[in-house]
Design an enzyme around this catalytic site. Sequence first.
Site, PDB file in Angstrom:
ATOM      1  N   LYS A  36       0.844  -1.206   0.000  1.00 53.75           N
ATOM      2  CA  LYS A  36       0.000   0.000   0.000  1.00 53.75           C
ATOM      3  C   LYS A  36       0.875   1.251   0.000  1.00 53.75           C
ATOM      4  O   LYS A  36       1.970   1.240   0.566  1.00 53.75           O
ATOM      5  CB  LYS A  36      -0.881   0.020   1.249  1.00 53.75           C
ATOM      6  CG  LYS A  36      -1.938  -1.070   1.268  1.00 53.75           C
ATOM      7  CD  LYS A  36      -2.858  -0.907   2.462  1.00 53.75           C
ATOM      8  CE  LYS A  36      -3.880  -2.032   2.537  1.00 53.75           C
ATOM      9  NZ  LYS A  36      -4.677  -1.971   3.750  1.00 53.75           N
ATOM     10  N   SER A  93      -9.360   3.079   5.037  1.00 53.81           N
ATOM     11  CA  SER A  93      -8.291   4.067   4.916  1.00 53.81           C
ATOM     12  C   SER A  93      -8.034   4.385   3.450  1.00 53.81           C
ATOM     13  O   SER A  93      -7.842   5.543   3.080  1.00 53.81           O
ATOM     14  CB  SER A  93      -7.001   3.533   5.553  1.00 53.81           C
ATOM     15  OG  SER A  93      -7.197   3.289   6.915  1.00 53.81           O
TER      16      SER A  93
HETATM   17  P1  ADP Z   1      -4.666  -3.936   7.104  1.00 60.11           P
HETATM   18  O1  ADP Z   1      -3.916  -3.317   5.995  1.00 60.11           O
HETATM   19  O2  ADP Z   1      -3.843  -4.799   8.004  1.00 60.11           O
HETATM   20  O3  ADP Z   1      -5.979  -4.570   6.737  1.00 60.11           O
HETATM   21  P2  ADP Z   1      -6.180  -1.725   8.105  1.00 60.11           P
HETATM   22  O4  ADP Z   1      -5.683  -0.552   8.863  1.00 60.11           O
HETATM   23  O5  ADP Z   1      -6.781  -1.465   6.769  1.00 60.11           O
HETATM   24  O6  ADP Z   1      -4.978  -2.693   8.046  1.00 60.11           O
HETATM   25  O7  ADP Z   1      -7.230  -2.528   8.971  1.00 60.11           O
HETATM   26  C1  ADP Z   1      -6.909  -3.080  10.226  1.00 60.11           C
HETATM   27  C2  ADP Z   1      -8.136  -3.766  10.801  1.00 60.11           C
HETATM   28  O8  ADP Z   1      -9.128  -2.784  11.063  1.00 60.11           O
HETATM   29  C3  ADP Z   1      -8.796  -4.822   9.907  1.00 60.11           C
HETATM   30  O9  ADP Z   1      -9.217  -5.910  10.704  1.00 60.11           O
HETATM   31  C4  ADP Z   1      -9.991  -4.107   9.337  1.00 60.11           C
HETATM   32  O10 ADP Z   1     -11.046  -5.012   9.040  1.00 60.11           O
HETATM   33  C5  ADP Z   1     -10.366  -3.181  10.496  1.00 60.11           C
HETATM   34  N1  ADP Z   1     -11.065  -1.994  10.023  1.00 60.11           N
HETATM   35  C6  ADP Z   1     -10.698  -1.177   9.023  1.00 60.11           C
HETATM   36  N2  ADP Z   1     -11.603  -0.186   8.831  1.00 60.11           N
HETATM   37  C7  ADP Z   1     -12.569  -0.402   9.764  1.00 60.11           C
HETATM   38  C8  ADP Z   1     -13.822   0.252  10.065  1.00 60.11           C
HETATM   39  N3  ADP Z   1     -14.245   1.296   9.356  1.00 60.11           N
HETATM   40  N4  ADP Z   1     -14.554  -0.235  11.086  1.00 60.11           N
HETATM   41  C9  ADP Z   1     -14.133  -1.334  11.772  1.00 60.11           C
HETATM   42  N5  ADP Z   1     -13.003  -2.008  11.517  1.00 60.11           N
HETATM   43  C10 ADP Z   1     -12.227  -1.557  10.525  1.00 60.11           C
END
Ligand code: ADP
Length: 164
Positions: A42, A130
């Site tokens: 990413k 994100s």
């Molecule tokens: P990764 O790249 O490891 O998936 P992220 O930061 O995108 O890292 O996500 C980390 C965790 O947070 C994942 O388990 C994801 O499902 C959860 N997550 C991401 N966005 C949300 C949200 N809007 N609400 C609840 N959980 C979320």
Amino acid sequence: MKKIALFPGSFDPLTAGHVDLIERGAPLFDELIIGVFVNTSKVNFFTGGEKVELITEALAHVPNVRVVAQETELTVTAAKKMGAQFLLRGIRSVKDYEYERDIMEMNHHLDPTLETVFLLANAKYSYISSSMLKEILHFGGDVKAYLPPNIYQAIVKKRDAHES
Ligand code: ADP
């Protein structure tokens, strides 16, 4: 024994959805460690150091949370080093479920003693990611409502510095 959980993620940036999950997850454990992982697939908005600082500030109201930068190592290895017996992850949708289940199975294969705990995303934030926020920010859209205030300010500052 102290119940310690690791919530691993790239948090680039930390969103209101992550904060909601952390606020709901933290009371389940004695300590919740937010592991800020470097995800090489990413494009990163903030550096690891900036993320740790900003996330620590954004979560100052959650007493048993600690934020650490994660070296490029397996999640299970990091968890073991931290003394964590649990991983915390969020599920927003069926798509997340399938992805998260595969990760859970693989982590279980790598370390059967580590249990993954899932919380369903708050419906208010279940459509936020994100990467989506980054995309909207890139084109000047307003996503203030979906970000902790200090993170929003840091993003605006970075964008303005970039533009000037
Ligand atoms: P990764 O790249 O490891 O998936 P992220 O930061 O995108 O890292 O996500 C980390 C965790 O947070 C994942 O388990 C994801 O499902 C959860 N997550 C991401 N966005 C949300 C949200 N809007 N609400 C609840 N959980 C979320």
